[in-house]
Design a protein around this motif. Structure first.
Motif, PDB file in Angstrom:
ATOM      1  N   VAL A  14      64.375 -60.748  32.756  1.00 49.63           N
ATOM      2  CA  VAL A  14      63.454 -61.187  30.797  1.00 49.63           C
ATOM      3  C   VAL A  14      62.424 -61.954  31.223  1.00 49.63           C
ATOM      4  CG1 VAL A  14      63.500 -61.702  28.322  1.00 49.63           C
ATOM      5  CG2 VAL A  14      65.939 -59.858  30.067  1.00 49.63           C
ATOM      6  N   ALA A  15      60.853 -61.848  30.646  1.00 53.66           N
ATOM      7  CA  ALA A  15      60.077 -62.574  31.076  1.00 53.66           C
ATOM      8  C   ALA A  15      60.410 -64.052  30.213  1.00 53.66           C
ATOM      9  CB  ALA A  15      58.574 -62.191  31.114  1.00 53.66           C
ATOM     10  N   PRO A  16      60.022 -65.184  30.439  1.00 54.84           N
ATOM     11  CA  PRO A  16      59.412 -66.149  29.492  1.00 54.84           C
ATOM     12  C   PRO A  16      58.904 -66.019  28.404  1.00 54.84           C
ATOM     13  CG  PRO A  16      59.330 -66.772  31.504  1.00 54.84           C
ATOM     14  CD  PRO A  16      59.878 -65.820  31.943  1.00 54.84           C
ATOM     15  N   VAL A  17      58.073 -66.560  27.842  1.00 51.65           N
ATOM     16  CA  VAL A  17      57.539 -66.451  26.862  1.00 51.65           C
ATOM     17  C   VAL A  17      57.334 -67.820  26.574  1.00 51.65           C
ATOM     18  CG1 VAL A  17      58.328 -64.014  25.665  1.00 51.65           C
ATOM     19  CG2 VAL A  17      59.014 -66.781  24.915  1.00 51.65           C
ATOM     20  N   ASP A  18      55.889 -68.339  26.502  1.00 58.05           N
ATOM     21  CA  ASP A  18      55.248 -69.690  26.468  1.00 58.05           C
ATOM     22  C   ASP A  18      55.586 -70.483  24.714  1.00 58.05           C
ATOM     23  OD1 ASP A  18      54.130 -71.687  26.246  1.00 58.05           O
ATOM     24  OD2 ASP A  18      51.747 -71.222  27.446  1.00 58.05           O
ATOM     25  N   ASP A  19      56.494 -71.159  24.957  1.00 58.32           N
ATOM     26  CA  ASP A  19      57.132 -71.999  23.876  1.00 58.32           C
ATOM     27  C   ASP A  19      56.405 -73.003  23.177  1.00 58.32           C
ATOM     28  OD1 ASP A  19      58.139 -73.207  25.823  1.00 58.32           O
ATOM     29  OD2 ASP A  19      60.372 -72.721  25.236  1.00 58.32           O
ATOM     30  N   GLY A  20      55.177 -73.500  23.963  1.00 61.64           N
ATOM     31  CA  GLY A  20      54.566 -74.706  24.026  1.00 61.64           C
ATOM     32  C   GLY A  20      54.780 -75.456  24.357  1.00 61.64           C
ATOM     33  N   ALA A  21      55.952 -75.344  25.446  1.00 59.73           N
ATOM     34  CA  ALA A  21      56.959 -77.062  25.965  1.00 59.73           C
ATOM     35  C   ALA A  21      56.093 -77.335  26.805  1.00 59.73           C
ATOM     36  CB  ALA A  21      58.874 -76.545  26.471  1.00 59.73           C
ATOM     37  N   CYS A  22      55.241 -77.233  27.201  1.00 59.75           N
ATOM     38  CA  CYS A  22      54.507 -77.898  28.287  1.00 59.75           C
ATOM     39  C   CYS A  22      53.057 -78.215  27.843  1.00 59.75           C
ATOM     40  CB  CYS A  22      54.739 -76.813  29.665  1.00 59.75           C
ATOM     41  SG  CYS A  22      56.544 -77.123  30.238  1.00 59.75           S
ATOM     42  N   ASP A  23      52.716 -78.008  26.404  1.00 62.21           N
ATOM     43  CA  ASP A  23      51.161 -77.743  26.051  1.00 62.21           C
ATOM     44  C   ASP A  23      50.677 -79.085  26.551  1.00 62.21           C
ATOM     45  OD1 ASP A  23      51.831 -75.608  26.202  1.00 62.21           O
ATOM     46  OD2 ASP A  23      50.957 -75.678  23.704  1.00 62.21           O
ATOM     47  N   HIS A  24      51.978 -80.191  26.496  1.00 59.51           N
ATOM     48  CA  HIS A  24      51.217 -81.654  26.550  1.00 59.51           C
ATOM     49  C   HIS A  24      51.489 -82.668  27.312  1.00 59.51           C
ATOM     50  CE1 HIS A  24      56.287 -81.474  26.833  1.00 59.51           C
ATOM     51  NE2 HIS A  24      55.773 -82.641  27.773  1.00 59.51           N
ATOM     52  N   LEU A  25      51.629 -81.780  28.416  1.00 62.01           N
ATOM     53  CA  LEU A  25      51.331 -82.149  30.171  1.00 62.01           C
ATOM     54  C   LEU A  25      50.004 -82.188  30.570  1.00 62.01           C
ATOM     55  CD1 LEU A  25      54.686 -80.909  31.372  1.00 62.01           C
ATOM     56  CD2 LEU A  25      54.338 -82.572  30.796  1.00 62.01           C
ATOM     57  N   PRO A  26      48.909 -82.019  30.442  1.00 67.92           N
ATOM     58  CA  PRO A  26      47.588 -82.030  30.846  1.00 67.92           C
ATOM     59  C   PRO A  26      47.395 -82.845  30.429  1.00 67.92           C
ATOM     60  CG  PRO A  26      48.035 -79.716  30.273  1.00 67.92           C
ATOM     61  CD  PRO A  26      48.490 -80.583  29.874  1.00 67.92           C
ATOM     62  N   GLY A  27      47.191 -83.940  31.441  1.00 68.86           N
ATOM     63  CA  GLY A  27      46.177 -84.997  31.624  1.00 68.86           C
ATOM     64  C   GLY A  27      47.595 -86.049  31.910  1.00 68.86           C
ATOM     65  N   TRP A  28      48.643 -85.987  31.349  1.00 67.13           N
ATOM     66  CA  TRP A  28      49.781 -87.334  31.723  1.00 67.13           C
ATOM     67  C   TRP A  28      49.599 -87.613  32.864  1.00 67.13           C
ATOM     68  CZ3 TRP A  28      53.750 -86.386  28.302  1.00 67.13           C
ATOM     69  CH2 TRP A  28      55.046 -87.218  27.613  1.00 67.13           C
ATOM     70  N   ARG A  29      49.708 -88.617  32.595  1.00 63.93           N
ATOM     71  CA  ARG A  29      50.397 -89.742  34.192  1.00 63.93           C
ATOM     72  C   ARG A  29      52.193 -89.655  34.654  1.00 63.93           C
ATOM     73  NH1 ARG A  29      48.386 -92.717  37.810  1.00 63.93           N
ATOM     74  NH2 ARG A  29      46.014 -92.338  36.784  1.00 63.93           N
ATOM     75  N   LEU A  30      52.042 -89.536  35.779  1.00 56.37           N
ATOM     76  CA  LEU A  30      53.106 -89.562  36.402  1.00 56.37           C
ATOM     77  C   LEU A  30      54.231 -90.683  36.160  1.00 56.37           C
ATOM     78  CD1 LEU A  30      53.273 -86.584  38.846  1.00 56.37           C
ATOM     79  CD2 LEU A  30      53.729 -86.443  36.773  1.00 56.37           C
ATOM     80  N   ILE A  74      68.909 -64.789  31.331  1.00 55.23           N
ATOM     81  CA  ILE A  74      68.570 -65.693  30.670  1.00 55.23           C
ATOM     82  C   ILE A  74      67.092 -66.120  31.347  1.00 55.23           C
ATOM     83  CG2 ILE A  74      68.537 -67.999  30.768  1.00 55.23           C
ATOM     84  CD1 ILE A  74      71.477 -68.242  31.473  1.00 55.23           C
ATOM     85  N   PRO A  75      66.138 -65.738  29.905  1.00 48.05           N
ATOM     86  CA  PRO A  75      64.423 -65.470  30.560  1.00 48.05           C
ATOM     87  C   PRO A  75      64.325 -66.807  31.368  1.00 48.05           C
ATOM     88  CG  PRO A  75      65.097 -65.394  28.535  1.00 48.05           C
ATOM     89  CD  PRO A  75      66.196 -65.992  28.565  1.00 48.05           C
TER      90      PRO A  75
END
Length: 193
Positions: A14-30, A74-75
């Motif tokens: 089963v392929a996972p779907v984009d649930d937006g859980a990583c949308d906040h990450l671009p531009g984030w300083r580690l 588990i996707p």
């Protein structure tokens, strides 16, 4: 499960779907966190100059050990070994593209070291067993058999700042090729003003 079975993806996952859980990450300083590594001293990804590829994965299986309960249902869960092997097989190309590679999971370093040795990985695996890194970045996780595991996500990092996020990732054995294609098409270094 045998080692060859771990290295290939079964049909019908089963392929996972984009649930937006990583949308906040671009531009984030580690965050400035040192993570234990399967080789060398602990690694603080925020302090590394230039390009870094960090692929986070749920967990590698071990030969002759059962997979977690309903793992193939588990996707996005299945495929950690094929993903790691793909990054191994493309490692020289990634180095030529000017990047270093790390894998990241919540398994402890001893568990990861077995996989790194068995799979002949030419790069370190990092342990986030305490979920400090995942918590600081609000990375997506899931629970199975009493374990908290990372969902599969790959980050392209420049000087400690996330430039590109691959999420969801499917099939996982194609992720390294996707990273290489993106690096070839993009200038991942941020513009200097």
């Amino acid at each position: 499960m045998s080692a060859p079975e771990l290295e290939r993806l079964p049909e019908g996952l089963v392929a996972p779907v984009d649930d937006g859980a990583c949308d906040h990450l671009p531009g984030w300083r580690l965050p400035a966190l040192s993570l234990p590594a399967t080789e060398g001293p602990p690694v603080d990804l925020s302090a590394l100059p230039g390009l870094t590829v960090l692929y986070a994965y749920p967990r590698t299986g071990q030969p002759d050990q059962p997979l977690p309960t309903d793992w193939d249902l588990i996707p996005g869960a299945r495929g950690c070994t094929p993903q790691s092997c793909a990054f191994r097989d493309h490692h020289a190309e990634l180095q030529t593209a000017g990047t270093r590679v790390f894998g990241l999971s919540t398994q402890d370093t001893a568990y990861q070291a077995e996989a790194a040795g068995r799979l002949h990985l030419p790069f370190p695996l990092l342990s986030d067993a305490e979920l400090r890194f995942a918590g600081a970045l609000n990375l997506p996780t899931f629970e199975v058999d009493g374990m908290t595991l990372l969902r599969r996500v790959t980050l392209i990092i420049w000087d400690g700042v996330i430039q590109k996020v691959f999420y969801p990732i499917f099939p996982p054995d194609q992720n390294a090729a996707q990273v290489l294609a993106w690096l070839a098409e993009s200038n991942p270094a941020p513009a200097v003003s």
